[in-house]
Design a protein around this motif. Sequence first.
Motif, PDB file in Angstrom:
ATOM      1  N   GLY A  76       0.866  -1.054   0.166  1.00 52.16           N
ATOM      2  CA  GLY A  76      -0.028  -0.009   0.089  1.00 52.16           C
ATOM      3  C   GLY A  76       0.940   1.362   0.072  1.00 52.16           C
ATOM      4  N   ALA A  77       2.205   1.427   0.258  1.00 48.01           N
ATOM      5  CA  ALA A  77       2.946   2.490   0.137  1.00 48.01           C
ATOM      6  C   ALA A  77       2.891   3.080  -1.370  1.00 48.01           C
ATOM      7  N   VAL A  78       2.916   4.450  -1.251  1.00 54.48           N
ATOM      8  CA  VAL A  78       2.700   5.117  -2.632  1.00 54.48           C
ATOM      9  C   VAL A  78       4.129   5.806  -2.729  1.00 54.48           C
ATOM     10  N   MET A  88       2.532   5.288  -7.883  1.00 53.73           N
ATOM     11  CA  MET A  88       2.510   3.949  -7.933  1.00 53.73           C
ATOM     12  C   MET A  88       2.278   3.443  -6.524  1.00 53.73           C
ATOM     13  N   ARG A  89       1.603   2.238  -6.548  1.00 58.56           N
ATOM     14  CA  ARG A  89       1.234   1.653  -5.208  1.00 58.56           C
ATOM     15  C   ARG A  89       2.117   0.220  -5.232  1.00 58.56           C
ATOM     16  N   VAL A  90       2.495   0.105  -4.071  1.00 60.99           N
ATOM     17  CA  VAL A  90       3.195  -1.239  -3.806  1.00 60.99           C
ATOM     18  C   VAL A  90       2.381  -2.224  -3.407  1.00 60.99           C
ATOM     19  N   VAL A  91       2.366  -3.333  -4.309  1.00 59.33           N
ATOM     20  CA  VAL A  91       1.319  -4.391  -4.224  1.00 59.33           C
ATOM     21  C   VAL A  91       2.091  -5.554  -3.609  1.00 59.33           C
ATOM     22  N   ILE A  92       1.768  -6.575  -2.870  1.00 62.06           N
ATOM     23  CA  ILE A  92       2.429  -7.792  -2.342  1.00 62.06           C
ATOM     24  C   ILE A  92       1.682  -8.855  -2.771  1.00 62.06           C
ATOM     25  N   GLY A  93       2.064  -9.807  -3.828  1.00 63.28           N
ATOM     26  CA  GLY A  93       1.204 -10.609  -4.292  1.00 63.28           C
ATOM     27  C   GLY A  93       1.245 -12.078  -3.125  1.00 63.28           C
ATOM     28  N   PRO A  95       2.461 -15.960  -2.482  1.00 64.88           N
ATOM     29  CA  PRO A  95       3.601 -16.717  -2.905  1.00 64.88           C
ATOM     30  C   PRO A  95       2.942 -17.901  -3.958  1.00 64.88           C
ATOM     31  N   THR A  96       3.570 -18.330  -4.868  1.00 62.53           N
ATOM     32  CA  THR A  96       2.961 -19.430  -5.491  1.00 62.53           C
ATOM     33  C   THR A  96       3.442 -20.734  -5.148  1.00 62.53           C
ATOM     34  N   GLY A  97       4.306 -20.935  -4.085  1.00 61.85           N
ATOM     35  CA  GLY A  97       4.441 -22.331  -3.680  1.00 61.85           C
ATOM     36  C   GLY A  97       4.805 -22.143  -2.156  1.00 61.85           C
ATOM     37  N   ALA A  98       5.200 -23.227  -1.506  1.00 59.53           N
ATOM     38  CA  ALA A  98       5.357 -23.134  -0.264  1.00 59.53           C
ATOM     39  C   ALA A  98       6.723 -22.461   0.279  1.00 59.53           C
ATOM     40  N   THR A  99       7.674 -22.634  -0.640  1.00 57.78           N
ATOM     41  CA  THR A  99       9.188 -22.208  -0.428  1.00 57.78           C
ATOM     42  C   THR A  99       9.468 -21.026  -1.238  1.00 57.78           C
ATOM     43  N   THR A 100       8.491 -20.317  -2.165  1.00 55.49           N
ATOM     44  CA  THR A 100       8.695 -19.253  -2.884  1.00 55.49           C
ATOM     45  C   THR A 100       8.278 -17.932  -2.366  1.00 55.49           C
ATOM     46  N   PRO A 101       9.033 -16.820  -2.322  1.00 51.80           N
ATOM     47  CA  PRO A 101       8.762 -15.732  -1.411  1.00 51.80           C
ATOM     48  C   PRO A 101       7.541 -15.052  -2.369  1.00 51.80           C
ATOM     49  N   SER A 102       7.010 -13.944  -1.826  1.00 54.34           N
ATOM     50  CA  SER A 102       5.908 -12.934  -2.152  1.00 54.34           C
ATOM     51  C   SER A 102       6.441 -12.246  -3.337  1.00 54.34           C
ATOM     52  N   PRO A 103       5.874 -12.169  -4.347  1.00 55.39           N
ATOM     53  CA  PRO A 103       6.370 -11.035  -5.426  1.00 55.39           C
ATOM     54  C   PRO A 103       5.945  -9.798  -5.176  1.00 55.39           C
ATOM     55  N   VAL A 104       6.507  -8.828  -5.439  1.00 52.40           N
ATOM     56  CA  VAL A 104       6.300  -7.295  -4.731  1.00 52.40           C
ATOM     57  C   VAL A 104       6.164  -6.612  -6.428  1.00 52.40           C
ATOM     58  N   ARG A 105       5.115  -6.057  -6.437  1.00 52.86           N
ATOM     59  CA  ARG A 105       4.689  -5.318  -7.831  1.00 52.86           C
ATOM     60  C   ARG A 105       4.547  -3.791  -7.406  1.00 52.86           C
ATOM     61  N   PHE A 106       4.901  -2.750  -8.472  1.00 56.51           N
ATOM     62  CA  PHE A 106       4.568  -1.485  -8.278  1.00 56.51           C
ATOM     63  C   PHE A 106       3.572  -1.150  -9.338  1.00 56.51           C
ATOM     64  N   VAL A 107       2.361  -0.794  -9.068  1.00 57.62           N
ATOM     65  CA  VAL A 107       1.426  -0.561  -9.812  1.00 57.62           C
ATOM     66  C   VAL A 107       0.611   0.878  -9.967  1.00 57.62           C
ATOM     67  N   ASN A 108       0.285   1.142 -11.170  1.00 60.15           N
ATOM     68  CA  ASN A 108      -0.420   2.778 -11.208  1.00 60.15           C
ATOM     69  C   ASN A 108      -1.745   2.566 -10.811  1.00 60.15           C
ATOM     70  N   GLU A 109      -2.665   3.722 -10.859  1.00 60.39           N
ATOM     71  CA  GLU A 109      -3.922   3.661 -10.332  1.00 60.39           C
ATOM     72  C   GLU A 109      -4.969   2.768 -11.135  1.00 60.39           C
ATOM     73  N   LYS A 110      -4.474   2.597 -12.577  1.00 63.52           N
ATOM     74  CA  LYS A 110      -5.205   1.560 -13.456  1.00 63.52           C
ATOM     75  C   LYS A 110      -4.883   0.123 -13.255  1.00 63.52           C
ATOM     76  N   MET A 115       6.257   0.314 -12.822  1.00 58.20           N
ATOM     77  CA  MET A 115       7.614   0.706 -12.157  1.00 58.20           C
ATOM     78  C   MET A 115       8.313  -0.601 -11.660  1.00 58.20           C
ATOM     79  N   TYR A 116       9.566  -0.603 -11.613  1.00 54.93           N
ATOM     80  CA  TYR A 116      10.503  -1.401 -10.793  1.00 54.93           C
ATOM     81  C   TYR A 116      11.514  -0.918 -10.195  1.00 54.93           C
ATOM     82  N   VAL A 117      12.060  -1.925  -9.308  1.00 52.56           N
ATOM     83  CA  VAL A 117      13.090  -1.343  -8.664  1.00 52.56           C
ATOM     84  C   VAL A 117      14.386  -2.068  -8.517  1.00 52.56           C
TER      85      VAL A 117
END
Length: 124
Positions: A76-78, A88-93, A95-110, A115-117
């Motif tokens: 939710g950070a902007v 751009m808002r920070v969205v944390i998805g 995880p796709t599996g038990a050992t995979t980390p959560s993906p972090v995305r930066f999305v616009n209002e739409k 954006m990426y870091v």
Amino acid sequence: MKLTTAFLAIVGLLAVAAGLSVAYSRSQTGEVLRSTDEFARLKAGDRILYLCRQCDSRREVTLAGTADVAERFKAGAVIICPGCKDKMRVVIGQPTGATTPSPVRFVNEKGHECMYVAKAPPKK
């Protein structure tokens, strides 16, 4: 016949130049950060780059500490793009599996990922 050969030579040179340009611009950024684990490994003094896919702007930030990292990259950070001024808002998805980390995305209002870091390469 010579006109076709000259045209193909020019197109070939343009393709090589474009490839070299992309390779050079990618060498100016470091490792792209995509998951919560990668963001958690950042520490005080690390330099990161905010890179906008819409306007190709970039902003370098030096992190003050782990609290700074936690605040910048929490869900939710902007972040405001320095070039196109989009929020751009920070969205944390999930995880796709038990050992995979959560993906972090930066999305616009739409909801588009705009954006990426990346971790900045060491200064020369």
